[in-house]
Design an enzyme around this catalytic site. Sequence first.
Site, PDB file in Angstrom:
ATOM      1  N   ILE A 151      26.434 -28.978  -7.380  1.00  0.00           N
ATOM      2  CA  ILE A 151      25.826 -29.013  -6.034  1.00  0.00           C
ATOM      3  C   ILE A 151      25.067 -27.719  -5.740  1.00  0.00           C
ATOM      4  CG2 ILE A 151      27.658 -30.577  -5.169  1.00  0.00           C
ATOM      5  CD1 ILE A 151      28.451 -28.317  -3.182  1.00  0.00           C
ATOM      6  N   THR A 207      23.284 -25.963  -8.349  1.00  0.00           N
ATOM      7  CA  THR A 207      22.277 -25.603  -9.359  1.00  0.00           C
ATOM      8  C   THR A 207      20.865 -25.543  -8.769  1.00  0.00           C
ATOM      9  OG1 THR A 207      22.251 -27.908 -10.094  1.00  0.00           O
ATOM     10  CG2 THR A 207      23.522 -26.384 -11.430  1.00  0.00           C
ATOM     11  N   PRO A 249      23.601 -21.303 -12.084  1.00  0.00           N
ATOM     12  CA  PRO A 249      23.858 -22.225 -13.199  1.00  0.00           C
ATOM     13  C   PRO A 249      25.218 -22.877 -13.077  1.00  0.00           C
ATOM     14  CG  PRO A 249      24.098 -19.935 -13.908  1.00  0.00           C
ATOM     15  CD  PRO A 249      23.586 -19.899 -12.500  1.00  0.00           C
ATOM     16  N   ARG A 270      28.974 -26.047 -17.737  1.00  0.00           N
ATOM     17  CA  ARG A 270      29.022 -26.769 -19.021  1.00  0.00           C
ATOM     18  C   ARG A 270      27.751 -27.505 -19.406  1.00  0.00           C
ATOM     19  NH1 ARG A 270      33.724 -26.619 -16.504  1.00  0.00           N
ATOM     20  NH2 ARG A 270      35.432 -25.664 -17.674  1.00  0.00           N
ATOM     21  N   GLN A 327      35.090 -26.536  -5.957  1.00  0.00           N
ATOM     22  CA  GLN A 327      35.541 -25.635  -7.022  1.00  0.00           C
ATOM     23  C   GLN A 327      34.667 -24.396  -7.042  1.00  0.00           C
ATOM     24  OE1 GLN A 327      36.401 -28.268 -10.827  1.00  0.00           O
ATOM     25  NE2 GLN A 327      34.955 -29.268  -9.503  1.00  0.00           N
ATOM     26  N   ASN A 328      33.628 -24.390  -6.216  1.00  0.00           N
ATOM     27  CA  ASN A 328      32.642 -23.313  -6.299  1.00  0.00           C
ATOM     28  C   ASN A 328      33.107 -22.063  -5.567  1.00  0.00           C
ATOM     29  OD1 ASN A 328      31.218 -25.251  -7.609  1.00  0.00           O
ATOM     30  ND2 ASN A 328      29.832 -25.716  -5.921  1.00  0.00           N
ATOM     31  N   ILE A 329      32.662 -20.923  -6.125  1.00  0.00           N
ATOM     32  CA  ILE A 329      33.059 -19.638  -5.544  1.00  0.00           C
ATOM     33  C   ILE A 329      31.846 -18.953  -4.929  1.00  0.00           C
ATOM     34  CG2 ILE A 329      35.024 -19.279  -7.076  1.00  0.00           C
ATOM     35  CD1 ILE A 329      33.167 -17.650  -8.898  1.00  0.00           C
ATOM     36  N   ASP A 330      30.752 -19.726  -4.788  1.00  0.00           N
ATOM     37  CA  ASP A 330      29.502 -19.107  -4.362  1.00  0.00           C
ATOM     38  C   ASP A 330      29.372 -18.975  -2.840  1.00  0.00           C
ATOM     39  OD1 ASP A 330      28.872 -21.756  -3.524  1.00  0.00           O
ATOM     40  OD2 ASP A 330      27.918 -22.215  -5.430  1.00  0.00           O
ATOM     41  N   HIS A 374      39.080 -22.910  -5.969  1.00  0.00           N
ATOM     42  CA  HIS A 374      39.069 -21.808  -6.930  1.00  0.00           C
ATOM     43  C   HIS A 374      38.790 -20.470  -6.248  1.00  0.00           C
ATOM     44  CE1 HIS A 374      38.253 -24.869 -10.436  1.00  0.00           C
ATOM     45  NE2 HIS A 374      39.439 -25.001  -9.877  1.00  0.00           N
ATOM     46  N   CYS A 380      43.647  -5.511  -4.852  1.00  0.00           N
ATOM     47  CA  CYS A 380      43.967  -4.644  -5.990  1.00  0.00           C
ATOM     48  C   CYS A 380      44.987  -5.376  -6.860  1.00  0.00           C
ATOM     49  CB  CYS A 380      44.547  -3.320  -5.480  1.00  0.00           C
ATOM     50  SG  CYS A 380      45.343  -2.367  -6.784  1.00  0.00           S
ATOM     51  N   CYS A 395      46.746   4.893  -7.044  1.00  0.00           N
ATOM     52  CA  CYS A 395      46.859   3.542  -7.600  1.00  0.00           C
ATOM     53  C   CYS A 395      45.777   3.314  -8.662  1.00  0.00           C
ATOM     54  CB  CYS A 395      46.764   2.478  -6.505  1.00  0.00           C
ATOM     55  SG  CYS A 395      46.844   0.809  -7.191  1.00  0.00           S
ATOM     56  N   CYS A 455      22.384 -34.066  -7.020  1.00  0.00           N
ATOM     57  CA  CYS A 455      23.157 -34.168  -5.779  1.00  0.00           C
ATOM     58  C   CYS A 455      22.220 -34.197  -4.572  1.00  0.00           C
ATOM     59  CB  CYS A 455      24.116 -32.982  -5.653  1.00  0.00           C
ATOM     60  SG  CYS A 455      25.317 -32.937  -6.973  1.00  0.00           S
TER      61      CYS A 455
HETATM   62  P1  OAD Z   1      30.585 -28.046 -14.834  1.00  0.00           P
HETATM   63  O1  OAD Z   1      29.482 -27.180 -15.338  1.00  0.00           O
HETATM   64  O2  OAD Z   1      31.714 -28.302 -15.729  1.00  0.00           O
HETATM   65  O3  OAD Z   1      29.987 -29.469 -14.383  1.00  0.00           O
HETATM   66  C1  OAD Z   1      28.866 -29.564 -13.573  1.00  0.00           C
HETATM   67  C2  OAD Z   1      28.423 -31.026 -13.582  1.00  0.00           C
HETATM   68  O4  OAD Z   1      27.368 -31.165 -12.654  1.00  0.00           O
HETATM   69  C3  OAD Z   1      27.904 -31.496 -14.928  1.00  0.00           C
HETATM   70  O5  OAD Z   1      28.418 -32.782 -15.202  1.00  0.00           O
HETATM   71  C4  OAD Z   1      26.383 -31.552 -14.736  1.00  0.00           C
HETATM   72  O6  OAD Z   1      25.763 -32.582 -15.474  1.00  0.00           O
HETATM   73  C5  OAD Z   1      26.279 -31.842 -13.264  1.00  0.00           C
HETATM   74  N1  OAD Z   1      25.072 -31.301 -12.610  1.00  0.00           N
HETATM   75  C6  OAD Z   1      24.422 -30.142 -12.832  1.00  0.00           C
HETATM   76  N2  OAD Z   1      23.409 -29.997 -11.959  1.00  0.00           N
HETATM   77  C7  OAD Z   1      23.414 -31.092 -11.176  1.00  0.00           C
HETATM   78  C8  OAD Z   1      22.624 -31.526 -10.083  1.00  0.00           C
HETATM   79  N3  OAD Z   1      21.618 -30.801  -9.599  1.00  0.00           N
HETATM   80  N4  OAD Z   1      22.944 -32.698  -9.512  1.00  0.00           N
HETATM   81  C9  OAD Z   1      23.968 -33.473  -9.984  1.00  0.00           C
HETATM   82  N5  OAD Z   1      24.734 -33.113 -11.010  1.00  0.00           N
HETATM   83  C10 OAD Z   1      24.485 -31.931 -11.596  1.00  0.00           C
HETATM   84  O7  OAD Z   1      31.048 -27.410 -13.450  1.00  0.00           O
HETATM   85  P2  OAD Z   1      32.388 -27.721 -12.632  1.00  0.00           P
HETATM   86  O8  OAD Z   1      32.767 -29.132 -12.782  1.00  0.00           O
HETATM   87  O9  OAD Z   1      32.188 -27.193 -11.285  1.00  0.00           O
HETATM   88  O10 OAD Z   1      36.355 -22.643 -12.997  1.00  0.00           O
HETATM   89  O11 OAD Z   1      33.423 -26.805 -13.413  1.00  0.00           O
HETATM   90  C11 OAD Z   1      34.756 -26.714 -12.968  1.00  0.00           C
HETATM   91  C12 OAD Z   1      35.332 -25.361 -13.212  1.00  0.00           C
HETATM   92  O12 OAD Z   1      35.129 -24.981 -14.577  1.00  0.00           O
HETATM   93  C13 OAD Z   1      34.694 -24.265 -12.425  1.00  0.00           C
HETATM   94  O13 OAD Z   1      35.174 -24.149 -11.116  1.00  0.00           O
HETATM   95  C14 OAD Z   1      35.007 -23.037 -13.245  1.00  0.00           C
HETATM   96  C15 OAD Z   1      34.809 -23.572 -14.633  1.00  0.00           C
HETATM   97  O14 OAD Z   1      35.570 -22.980 -15.631  1.00  0.00           O
HETATM   98  C16 OAD Z   1      36.669 -21.307 -13.109  1.00  0.00           C
HETATM   99  O15 OAD Z   1      35.883 -20.507 -13.517  1.00  0.00           O
HETATM  100  C17 OAD Z   1      38.014 -20.942 -12.711  1.00  0.00           C
HETATM  101 ZN    ZN Z   2      46.068  -0.526  -5.569  1.00  0.00          ZN
END
Ligand code: OAD
Ligand code: ZN
Length: 405
Positions: free
Chosen positions: A94, A96, A101, A104, A174-177, A194, A202, A231, A330
């Site tokens: 959501i 990108t 980026p 995966r 799941q996003n941290i942005d 996340h 700290c 510390c 999205c």
């Molecule tokens: P992923 O990168 O695993 O998956 C993103 C999905 O979105 C993929 O299936 C892409 O094809 C799809 N995608 C990319 N751009 C898109 C767009 N504009 N519209 C629709 N679909 C699109 O990311 P997450 O599922 O968020 O955790 O990954 C989950 C977790 O893995 C993250 O929170 C992170 C990572 O390791 C931590 O770092 C703790």
């Molecule tokens: Zn400290």
Amino acid sequence: MASKRDDGEPSTVPNMKWYFDKKTKQIVFGDVSAIEPDSEEMKGPDSLLYEVKKKLDTGPPPVQLLDTLDLDGIVNFIKGGKCQNIITMAGAGISTSAGIPDFRSPVTGLYDNLEKYDLPYPEAMFDLEYFQKTPGPFFSLAKELWPGIFKPTPCHYFIKMLHTKGLLLRHYTQNIDTLEIQSGLDPEKLVEAHGSFRTAHCLICKKEYSKEFMEDKVLAGVIPRCEHTECNGIVKPDIVFFGDMLPKKFSDCVEEDFGKCDLLIIMGTSLVVQPFASLSHRVPINTPRLYINLEKTGTEGVNFAFIFFTGGFKFDDKDNYRDVFWKGTCDDGCFTLSQKLGWKDELVNIVKQEHAKINKEVLLLKSKVKKFSSQKTKSTESRNLGKPGTHSDSKISVSKSKRKI
Ligand code: OAD
Ligand code: ZN
């Protein structure tokens, strides 16, 4: 969180899964080892499989609530006032279109672009154990992706619109942005599964630090260290690394929300990271589920127990009665939904107005980054000047700094 490592090594991270508790006869959510389909637990009349099947057999048959199993079916369902408690679940896809980026996607995804950090495996970037020993790579990446330089996408504003219209029960990201907060979504409606960059702690004495403290250090390219007397621990943003616990709000809200959910919308996630991915199976058995994504991932290889309980997604199955997959971005998915719902002009206007406001703030932040970069260059140059070196080295430094002045 459970994870796959690209080098094939098993992850040491706890495996958070749903499982069937034989004592309580309930499907529960916990930190257990994976249950293998052909393990002893799954065989015989006392087996987990038998118990789960029995539980399913006694339940009422599922009911199809959608007129049609497509976007129009979802739209009619919303328009007909048949749902008031929508849950949205999101991942990196959501954001990108904001320029961040995902993880995966081949070629463009973060995990395909980390060579310069020389990590033992891509997910080490967010691995607590690795970070404690080697925080540099994470903070370099944090500088590149520092929140505030990016604008929420139409999809973020669509989620906010669902709330404004009184339809959003909760948004799980799941996003941290922090783009959900920047879009103006009520924090009460948001579960950042996340974590986020908004606060930091700290790692040793647990003293809390603000985003502003972190921002100054991260943008200046300095590893944030605790200022508490003697510390000096590393200060880590409160984002969930592999090996960290998920925030308490996550489990509290999951308990409270999922049983009430009357429409689930999942967007931009590969649904491979647990426990988040499993939430899609936690809605009531009749609740329609819409998955908007560039590709149909995360729908195979689900925990064996799910298949016999609420089941995995059935997009292409003959017996599908509630799952809709919409292939595309999205933003396009949200615009198409809004158009069919009669909300498109409203969404377009919100995006226009909000982006104009944010453009001003982004300019300010960019000038801050520029200021830090030039300060850093100057201090490097003055250090170089003070160092013994060849005559020509000194000359180059001097002439460079003259040029800057
Ligand atoms: P992923 O990168 O695993 O998956 C993103 C999905 O979105 C993929 O299936 C892409 O094809 C799809 N995608 C990319 N751009 C898109 C767009 N504009 N519209 C629709 N679909 C699109 O990311 P997450 O599922 O968020 O955790 O990954 C989950 C977790 O893995 C993250 O929170 C992170 C990572 O390791 C931590 O770092 C703790
Ligand atoms: Zn400290």
